[in-house]
Write a protein that holds these residues in place. Sequence first.
Motif: not given
Length: 142
Positions: A31-39
């Motif tokens: 599996w591959d997960a993506r996590f969003r982050f912010s500036f």
Amino acid sequence: MRVGAYKGYVISVFIRDEHCPPHVHVRGKGWDARFRFSFLDGEVELWDVEPERRRPPMAVLKEIRATIMQRHYLARARRIWWEKLQTVCLENHSWNWETDELIPGLVIQRGVYVIARARHDVVGQKTILNLVRAPGFVEIDL
């Protein structure tokens, strides 16, 4: 590029063919997960897991999210994203001068200004927003 690791899971920012919003990838077994982050703040959220049928337990994803939210990992992810992609993905959105809040998209109303340019100050751990016709610029401490 490698941001860090957690219990054998590698946290990375891909720099080839990457796109907004800012995010990191975490590869698991199958599996591959993506996590969003912010500036803009220290929040990190799970974006998706592929394939969904191989999704790891939510407890594992929460632990990985907590790891990414650690100041040094998030600072490294932002630095890599900014240096390699030269965007913080905020241009052509709007900023409410009164409430200090991002408004997605182009909004025309009193006290709201379009973000013309946004950049990340790696050393100062800040995001700087240049706004169209605003009385000044916005500096956000991360």
